[in-house]
Every structure is written in C-alpha cells, then in structure tokens.
Design a protein around this motif. Sequence first.
Motif, PDB file in Angstrom:
ATOM      1  N   LEU A  96      30.884  51.226  16.699  1.00  0.00           N
ATOM      2  CA  LEU A  96      32.281  51.278  17.097  1.00  0.00           C
ATOM      3  C   LEU A  96      32.684  49.837  17.369  1.00  0.00           C
ATOM      4  O   LEU A  96      31.987  49.118  18.091  1.00  0.00           O
ATOM      5  N   ARG A  97      33.775  49.396  16.764  1.00  0.00           N
ATOM      6  CA  ARG A  97      34.249  48.023  16.955  1.00  0.00           C
ATOM      7  C   ARG A  97      35.618  48.066  17.616  1.00  0.00           C
ATOM      8  O   ARG A  97      36.525  48.751  17.138  1.00  0.00           O
ATOM      9  N   CYS A  98      35.762  47.316  18.699  1.00  0.00           N
ATOM     10  CA  CYS A  98      37.039  47.179  19.394  1.00  0.00           C
ATOM     11  C   CYS A  98      37.483  45.731  19.271  1.00  0.00           C
ATOM     12  O   CYS A  98      36.700  44.808  19.516  1.00  0.00           O
ATOM     13  N   GLU A  99      38.752  45.534  18.891  1.00  0.00           N
ATOM     14  CA  GLU A  99      39.317  44.205  18.680  1.00  0.00           C
ATOM     15  C   GLU A  99      40.555  44.059  19.546  1.00  0.00           C
ATOM     16  O   GLU A  99      41.434  44.915  19.520  1.00  0.00           O
ATOM     17  N   ILE A 100      40.636  42.968  20.285  1.00  0.00           N
ATOM     18  CA  ILE A 100      41.817  42.663  21.077  1.00  0.00           C
ATOM     19  C   ILE A 100      42.389  41.375  20.509  1.00  0.00           C
ATOM     20  O   ILE A 100      41.749  40.319  20.534  1.00  0.00           O
ATOM     21  N   GLU A 101      43.602  41.465  19.965  1.00  0.00           N
ATOM     22  CA  GLU A 101      44.289  40.305  19.395  1.00  0.00           C
ATOM     23  C   GLU A 101      45.302  39.805  20.415  1.00  0.00           C
ATOM     24  O   GLU A 101      46.023  40.607  21.018  1.00  0.00           O
ATOM     25  N   ASP A 102      45.350  38.485  20.597  1.00  0.00           N
ATOM     26  CA  ASP A 102      46.368  37.915  21.471  1.00  0.00           C
ATOM     27  C   ASP A 102      46.798  36.557  20.948  1.00  0.00           C
ATOM     28  O   ASP A 102      46.281  36.085  19.937  1.00  0.00           O
ATOM     29  N   THR A 103      47.753  35.942  21.609  1.00  0.00           N
ATOM     30  CA  THR A 103      48.352  34.698  21.123  1.00  0.00           C
ATOM     31  C   THR A 103      47.747  33.442  21.739  1.00  0.00           C
ATOM     32  O   THR A 103      48.227  32.349  21.467  1.00  0.00           O
ATOM     33  N   THR A 144      39.308  38.821  19.921  1.00  0.00           N
ATOM     34  CA  THR A 144      38.030  38.979  20.597  1.00  0.00           C
ATOM     35  C   THR A 144      37.575  40.401  20.310  1.00  0.00           C
ATOM     36  O   THR A 144      38.338  41.346  20.506  1.00  0.00           O
ATOM     37  N   TRP A 145      36.341  40.544  19.813  1.00  0.00           N
ATOM     38  CA  TRP A 145      35.866  41.858  19.404  1.00  0.00           C
ATOM     39  C   TRP A 145      34.474  42.110  19.963  1.00  0.00           C
ATOM     40  O   TRP A 145      33.758  41.178  20.322  1.00  0.00           O
ATOM     41  N   PHE A 146      34.138  43.392  20.044  1.00  0.00           N
ATOM     42  CA  PHE A 146      32.778  43.776  20.400  1.00  0.00           C
ATOM     43  C   PHE A 146      32.415  45.040  19.637  1.00  0.00           C
ATOM     44  O   PHE A 146      33.289  45.778  19.188  1.00  0.00           O
ATOM     45  N   THR A 147      31.116  45.242  19.469  1.00  0.00           N
ATOM     46  CA  THR A 147      30.639  46.464  18.837  1.00  0.00           C
ATOM     47  C   THR A 147      29.665  47.173  19.768  1.00  0.00           C
ATOM     48  O   THR A 147      28.936  46.528  20.537  1.00  0.00           O
ATOM     49  N   LEU A 148      29.691  48.497  19.672  1.00  0.00           N
ATOM     50  CA  LEU A 148      28.748  49.366  20.373  1.00  0.00           C
ATOM     51  C   LEU A 148      28.091  50.250  19.329  1.00  0.00           C
ATOM     52  O   LEU A 148      28.762  50.718  18.409  1.00  0.00           O
ATOM     53  N   PRO A 149      26.800  50.504  19.453  1.00  0.00           N
ATOM     54  CA  PRO A 149      26.158  51.385  18.475  1.00  0.00           C
ATOM     55  C   PRO A 149      26.668  52.812  18.635  1.00  0.00           C
ATOM     56  O   PRO A 149      26.882  53.285  19.756  1.00  0.00           O
ATOM     57  N   LEU A 150      26.877  53.483  17.518  1.00  0.00           N
ATOM     58  CA  LEU A 150      27.265  54.887  17.573  1.00  0.00           C
ATOM     59  C   LEU A 150      26.093  55.702  18.117  1.00  0.00           C
ATOM     60  O   LEU A 150      24.931  55.385  17.839  1.00  0.00           O
TER      61      LEU A 150
END
Length: 162
Positions: A96-103, A144-150
Amino acid sequence: MEATRAPALPPHDTRSPQPTFPAAPHTGDRHTSWPVHCDPAEVGRIRHQTTAQLHDWGLQDLSDTTELLVSELITNALRYAPGPIRLTIRILWTSLRCEIEDTNPTSPQRRTATPDTESGRGTELLDALTEAWASTRTPTGKTTWFTLPLPHPQESSPHLAD
C-alpha cells in the motif's frame, strides 16, 4: 527498490501563485486521491476517509498504522506548506503506497526528539513503521510517500483483484 516516480502535482495556471486541485476526488479500483484543504480540521476528515477506503479494499489490518502516518504527514504539510495538499493512496503489487503532495520543496527534516518534546518524531515513525519512504521534489513542491506491506497477497483478496 522503488522504480516508479511519484507523480507531480497537477499543472496550474501560471497567473496563479499556487497550483489548484480539482474539488472532486479521483477514485478507482486500485487508487484514490483527495485534496486536503488548508485547515487543521482536515486531519480528522482525512483520517476518517483513509480508514473507510482501507476497509472498502479489505485492508482494515493496515488502518491504524496508515492513519497514524497519514495524520503525521498531513499535519506537517499543513504546518510547513503554503498551498494545496493532496493525499493519494495506491495499491501496488505487494504494498500500500500513500503519497502526500504539497507545495513546500523542502524534504522532511530528521530531528532528535527528547521525551518531553511534542514534535519531531515523524521521520522516526516512518523509519519504524514503513516498508520504505522517501520525499521526491516535484515542479511545484514535493511528494512524500511511504509503503506498507499488504497483509496478504493481492490475488487472495477479491477486493484487490483487477
């Protein structure tokens, strides 16, 4: 390990000092994305939406960790980024990949937090709880992103199948 490049923030009108995001969320079988308004109350809304999405995908086992990390990164973006923020959650083959985009183009800064310090533990949490994480510059800031194993192989869950 990560071969894909994080997507840049959407293009924006060059007359505007900050990019803008569409108001409607983009939802698909394997990813979803929401704009985050520049308001601290958004952290609670995003936590709720993240947990609901993970439950819809049959990934409730990842809810607590994902909610904690998303809250941390959204809070930092609200504190340090002057403009729009976006959260994107994707199911990759085994993660699972979560990405937070900011300026704000500045990457998260590692700090030494004492037991009495109220902040400065974000990178420690990412190091301890994720499979991988990074921050990538974009033309309008960073992702900024992170991954967690399914918790189980993708093919074993009807929610995750193509």
